[in-house]
Design a protein around this motif. Sequence first.
Motif, PDB file in Angstrom:
ATOM      1  N   VAL A  54     -49.732  24.271 -57.953  1.00 24.89           N
ATOM      2  CA  VAL A  54     -49.247  25.173 -56.631  1.00 24.89           C
ATOM      3  C   VAL A  54     -48.331  24.218 -56.113  1.00 24.89           C
ATOM      4  O   VAL A  54     -47.075  24.892 -54.833  1.00 24.89           O
ATOM      5  N   THR A  55     -49.007  23.227 -55.276  1.00 31.45           N
ATOM      6  CA  THR A  55     -49.196  22.406 -53.489  1.00 31.45           C
ATOM      7  C   THR A  55     -48.195  21.793 -54.142  1.00 31.45           C
ATOM      8  O   THR A  55     -47.221  21.595 -53.278  1.00 31.45           O
ATOM      9  N   LEU A  56     -48.251  21.184 -55.332  1.00 32.44           N
ATOM     10  CA  LEU A  56     -46.840  20.291 -55.678  1.00 32.44           C
ATOM     11  C   LEU A  56     -45.926  20.575 -56.157  1.00 32.44           C
ATOM     12  O   LEU A  56     -44.685  19.665 -55.795  1.00 32.44           O
ATOM     13  N   SER A  57     -45.306  21.995 -56.842  1.00 28.27           N
ATOM     14  CA  SER A  57     -44.415  22.431 -56.863  1.00 28.27           C
ATOM     15  C   SER A  57     -43.934  22.743 -55.537  1.00 28.27           C
ATOM     16  O   SER A  57     -42.758  23.227 -56.152  1.00 28.27           O
ATOM     17  N   HIS A  58     -44.509  22.830 -54.653  1.00 24.47           N
ATOM     18  CA  HIS A  58     -43.395  23.326 -53.432  1.00 24.47           C
ATOM     19  C   HIS A  58     -42.492  22.011 -53.542  1.00 24.47           C
ATOM     20  O   HIS A  58     -41.615  22.435 -52.484  1.00 24.47           O
ATOM     21  N   HIS A  59     -43.358  20.668 -52.936  1.00 22.26           N
ATOM     22  CA  HIS A  59     -42.610  19.500 -52.932  1.00 22.26           C
ATOM     23  C   HIS A  59     -41.554  19.232 -53.705  1.00 22.26           C
ATOM     24  O   HIS A  59     -40.451  19.045 -53.902  1.00 22.26           O
ATOM     25  N   LEU A  60     -41.639  19.569 -55.152  1.00 17.95           N
ATOM     26  CA  LEU A  60     -40.487  19.857 -56.291  1.00 17.95           C
ATOM     27  C   LEU A  60     -39.668  20.795 -55.487  1.00 17.95           C
ATOM     28  O   LEU A  60     -38.420  20.412 -56.240  1.00 17.95           O
ATOM     29  N   ASP A  61     -40.233  22.601 -55.549  1.00 12.70           N
ATOM     30  CA  ASP A  61     -38.964  23.265 -54.966  1.00 12.70           C
ATOM     31  C   ASP A  61     -37.509  22.644 -53.783  1.00 12.70           C
ATOM     32  O   ASP A  61     -37.082  22.974 -54.522  1.00 12.70           O
ATOM     33  N   VAL A  62     -38.180  21.674 -53.406  1.00 13.95           N
ATOM     34  CA  VAL A  62     -37.527  21.411 -52.114  1.00 13.95           C
ATOM     35  C   VAL A  62     -36.508  19.946 -52.394  1.00 13.95           C
ATOM     36  O   VAL A  62     -35.304  19.649 -51.708  1.00 13.95           O
ATOM     37  N   GLY A  63     -37.210  19.627 -53.902  1.00 12.26           N
ATOM     38  CA  GLY A  63     -35.809  18.570 -54.130  1.00 12.26           C
ATOM     39  C   GLY A  63     -36.929  16.868 -54.334  1.00 12.26           C
ATOM     40  O   GLY A  63     -36.179  16.156 -53.472  1.00 12.26           O
ATOM     41  N   SER A  64     -37.888  17.104 -53.540  1.00  9.70           N
ATOM     42  CA  SER A  64     -38.594  15.524 -53.439  1.00  9.70           C
ATOM     43  C   SER A  64     -39.532  15.372 -54.822  1.00  9.70           C
ATOM     44  O   SER A  64     -40.594  16.177 -55.638  1.00  9.70           O
ATOM     45  N   ASP A  65     -39.029  13.908 -55.206  1.00  6.61           N
ATOM     46  CA  ASP A  65     -40.063  13.599 -56.321  1.00  6.61           C
ATOM     47  C   ASP A  65     -41.311  13.513 -55.470  1.00  6.61           C
ATOM     48  O   ASP A  65     -41.492  12.832 -54.556  1.00  6.61           O
ATOM     49  N   VAL A  66     -41.798  13.301 -56.971  1.00  8.85           N
ATOM     50  CA  VAL A  66     -43.144  13.714 -56.609  1.00  8.85           C
ATOM     51  C   VAL A  66     -44.000  13.034 -57.541  1.00  8.85           C
ATOM     52  O   VAL A  66     -43.472  12.962 -59.051  1.00  8.85           O
ATOM     53  N   ALA A  67     -44.578  11.746 -57.206  1.00 12.84           N
ATOM     54  CA  ALA A  67     -45.652  10.899 -58.040  1.00 12.84           C
ATOM     55  C   ALA A  67     -46.578  10.977 -57.955  1.00 12.84           C
ATOM     56  O   ALA A  67     -48.216  10.560 -57.322  1.00 12.84           O
ATOM     57  N   VAL A  68     -47.467  11.247 -59.217  1.00 14.50           N
ATOM     58  CA  VAL A  68     -49.034  11.389 -59.571  1.00 14.50           C
ATOM     59  C   VAL A  68     -50.106  10.511 -59.728  1.00 14.50           C
ATOM     60  O   VAL A  68     -49.084   9.722 -60.432  1.00 14.50           O
ATOM     61  N   LEU A  69     -50.086   9.207 -58.830  1.00 20.25           N
ATOM     62  CA  LEU A  69     -51.176   8.381 -59.343  1.00 20.25           C
ATOM     63  C   LEU A  69     -52.569   9.169 -60.333  1.00 20.25           C
ATOM     64  O   LEU A  69     -53.401   9.287 -60.159  1.00 20.25           O
ATOM     65  N   CYS A  70     -52.520   7.910 -61.442  1.00 22.65           N
ATOM     66  CA  CYS A  70     -53.512   7.971 -63.152  1.00 22.65           C
ATOM     67  C   CYS A  70     -54.224   6.267 -62.478  1.00 22.65           C
ATOM     68  O   CYS A  70     -53.798   5.464 -63.153  1.00 22.65           O
ATOM     69  N   GLU A  71     -55.414   5.653 -62.045  1.00 27.90           N
ATOM     70  CA  GLU A  71     -56.116   4.803 -62.586  1.00 27.90           C
ATOM     71  C   GLU A  71     -55.737   4.914 -64.204  1.00 27.90           C
ATOM     72  O   GLU A  71     -56.457   5.257 -64.852  1.00 27.90           O
ATOM     73  N   ASP A 122     -54.964   4.570 -67.792  1.00 29.61           N
ATOM     74  CA  ASP A 122     -53.294   5.455 -68.858  1.00 29.61           C
ATOM     75  C   ASP A 122     -53.032   7.101 -68.289  1.00 29.61           C
ATOM     76  O   ASP A 122     -54.418   7.789 -68.489  1.00 29.61           O
ATOM     77  N   PRO A 123     -52.024   7.667 -68.019  1.00 28.26           N
ATOM     78  CA  PRO A 123     -52.440   8.789 -67.377  1.00 28.26           C
ATOM     79  C   PRO A 123     -53.248  10.358 -68.509  1.00 28.26           C
ATOM     80  O   PRO A 123     -53.670  11.138 -68.081  1.00 28.26           O
ATOM     81  N   PHE A 124     -52.550   9.641 -69.948  1.00 28.46           N
ATOM     82  CA  PHE A 124     -52.519  10.275 -70.869  1.00 28.46           C
ATOM     83  C   PHE A 124     -53.735  10.257 -71.815  1.00 28.46           C
ATOM     84  O   PHE A 124     -53.936  10.007 -73.190  1.00 28.46           O
ATOM     85  N   PHE A 125     -54.638   9.089 -71.435  1.00 28.69           N
ATOM     86  CA  PHE A 125     -55.218   8.685 -72.045  1.00 28.69           C
ATOM     87  C   PHE A 125     -56.796   8.521 -71.679  1.00 28.69           C
ATOM     88  O   PHE A 125     -57.400   8.295 -70.210  1.00 28.69           O
ATOM     89  N   TYR A 126     -57.384   9.544 -71.056  1.00 26.46           N
ATOM     90  CA  TYR A 126     -58.569  10.702 -70.585  1.00 26.46           C
ATOM     91  C   TYR A 126     -58.101  10.443 -68.983  1.00 26.46           C
ATOM     92  O   TYR A 126     -58.789  10.348 -68.450  1.00 26.46           O
ATOM     93  N   GLY A 127     -56.857  11.153 -68.814  1.00 28.67           N
ATOM     94  CA  GLY A 127     -56.049  10.412 -66.899  1.00 28.67           C
ATOM     95  C   GLY A 127     -56.576  12.285 -66.746  1.00 28.67           C
ATOM     96  O   GLY A 127     -56.164  12.794 -67.753  1.00 28.67           O
ATOM     97  N   SER A 128     -56.624  12.571 -65.473  1.00 31.61           N
ATOM     98  CA  SER A 128     -56.254  13.958 -65.066  1.00 31.61           C
ATOM     99  C   SER A 128     -54.801  14.355 -64.986  1.00 31.61           C
ATOM    100  O   SER A 128     -55.096  15.858 -64.701  1.00 31.61           O
ATOM    101  N   PHE A 129     -54.313  13.038 -64.812  1.00 34.71           N
ATOM    102  CA  PHE A 129     -52.774  13.645 -64.811  1.00 34.71           C
ATOM    103  C   PHE A 129     -52.605  14.886 -66.154  1.00 34.71           C
ATOM    104  O   PHE A 129     -51.818  15.694 -66.241  1.00 34.71           O
ATOM    105  N   MET A 130     -52.774  14.870 -67.213  1.00 31.21           N
ATOM    106  CA  MET A 130     -52.383  15.142 -68.017  1.00 31.21           C
ATOM    107  C   MET A 130     -52.934  17.141 -68.287  1.00 31.21           C
ATOM    108  O   MET A 130     -52.301  17.781 -68.503  1.00 31.21           O
ATOM    109  N   TYR A 131     -54.005  17.474 -66.975  1.00 40.41           N
ATOM    110  CA  TYR A 131     -54.399  18.584 -66.335  1.00 40.41           C
ATOM    111  C   TYR A 131     -52.537  19.263 -65.299  1.00 40.41           C
ATOM    112  O   TYR A 131     -52.473  20.369 -65.643  1.00 40.41           O
ATOM    113  N   LEU A 132     -52.237  18.586 -65.107  1.00 41.03           N
ATOM    114  CA  LEU A 132     -51.133  19.048 -64.012  1.00 41.03           C
ATOM    115  C   LEU A 132     -50.185  18.876 -64.177  1.00 41.03           C
ATOM    116  O   LEU A 132     -49.417  19.608 -65.154  1.00 41.03           O
ATOM    117  N   PHE A 133     -49.971  18.321 -66.109  1.00 41.87           N
ATOM    118  CA  PHE A 133     -48.535  18.172 -66.964  1.00 41.87           C
ATOM    119  C   PHE A 133     -48.497  18.980 -67.885  1.00 41.87           C
ATOM    120  O   PHE A 133     -47.603  19.922 -68.410  1.00 41.87           O
TER     121      PHE A 133
END
Length: 246
Positions: free
Chosen positions: A81-98, A100-111
């Motif tokens: 929800v928080t990230l969608s607020h930034h995306l909705d106003v046109g801001s790119d959002v980079a989520v940092l992942c130690e 790889d994002p799809f190798f046991y990475g938390s980003f997959m849940y946001l994806f």
Amino acid sequence: MTGKLYGLGLGPGDPELITLKAHRILTSAPVIAYPAPDTGPSFARQIAGPFLRADQLEVPMIVPMRVERFPAQDIYDAAAVTLSHHLDVGSDVAVLCEGDPFFYGSFMYLFARLAGRYETEVVPGVSSMMAAAAAYGRPLAARNDVLTVLPGPLDDEALSARIAAADAVAIIKLGRHFSRIRALIASLGLTSAAGYVERVSLSNQRVLPLNAVAEDVAPYFSMILIYKGQEGWAHASHSSQSAAQI
């Protein structure tokens, strides 16, 4: 127009292992989000720190460090929800992942929560498994070897069966399971074929044969590599370069 969502793999810890593509996006995105524990600093943020600018908006996503299973769905629901607020106003959002994002990475849940609504790009990163093999100085696998990645919390029966079926094994997420797993490896007669790497690519990296580890616990960022295949690497000593880093 909405902003674009990026999942940036940052590699195992050394900022120099960030890819050129991840660096370009990291230094240009106006909003930088990252997972952070409820106590202590964010590892992902520490990796990216040398390249962040003061005018970038940082959004830490607090994930409590507990023994019980995570991710907690409400944490990622709220972060989406928080990230969608930034995306909705046109801001790119980079989520940092130690790693790889799809190798046991938390980003997959946001994806899973956001990719259907916003343009999304996943930038792969150097995984700790590859970095550990490089540090230990022994290839992971070759030819028709079967490489198996095993999470340390698996029980002994599951670990034994999967190790038996593989030619090469990487056991991750050791932590409090280290002593039990080391004993299991010994019972399988594989101690001499096993190497241990912790905090790979960082200044406090340790690289040594499993039988040389004195401690009964290991940090979360540690790994055991086992080779059982046909290439003659199983009992090879780790490299002199790695030995200097112990």
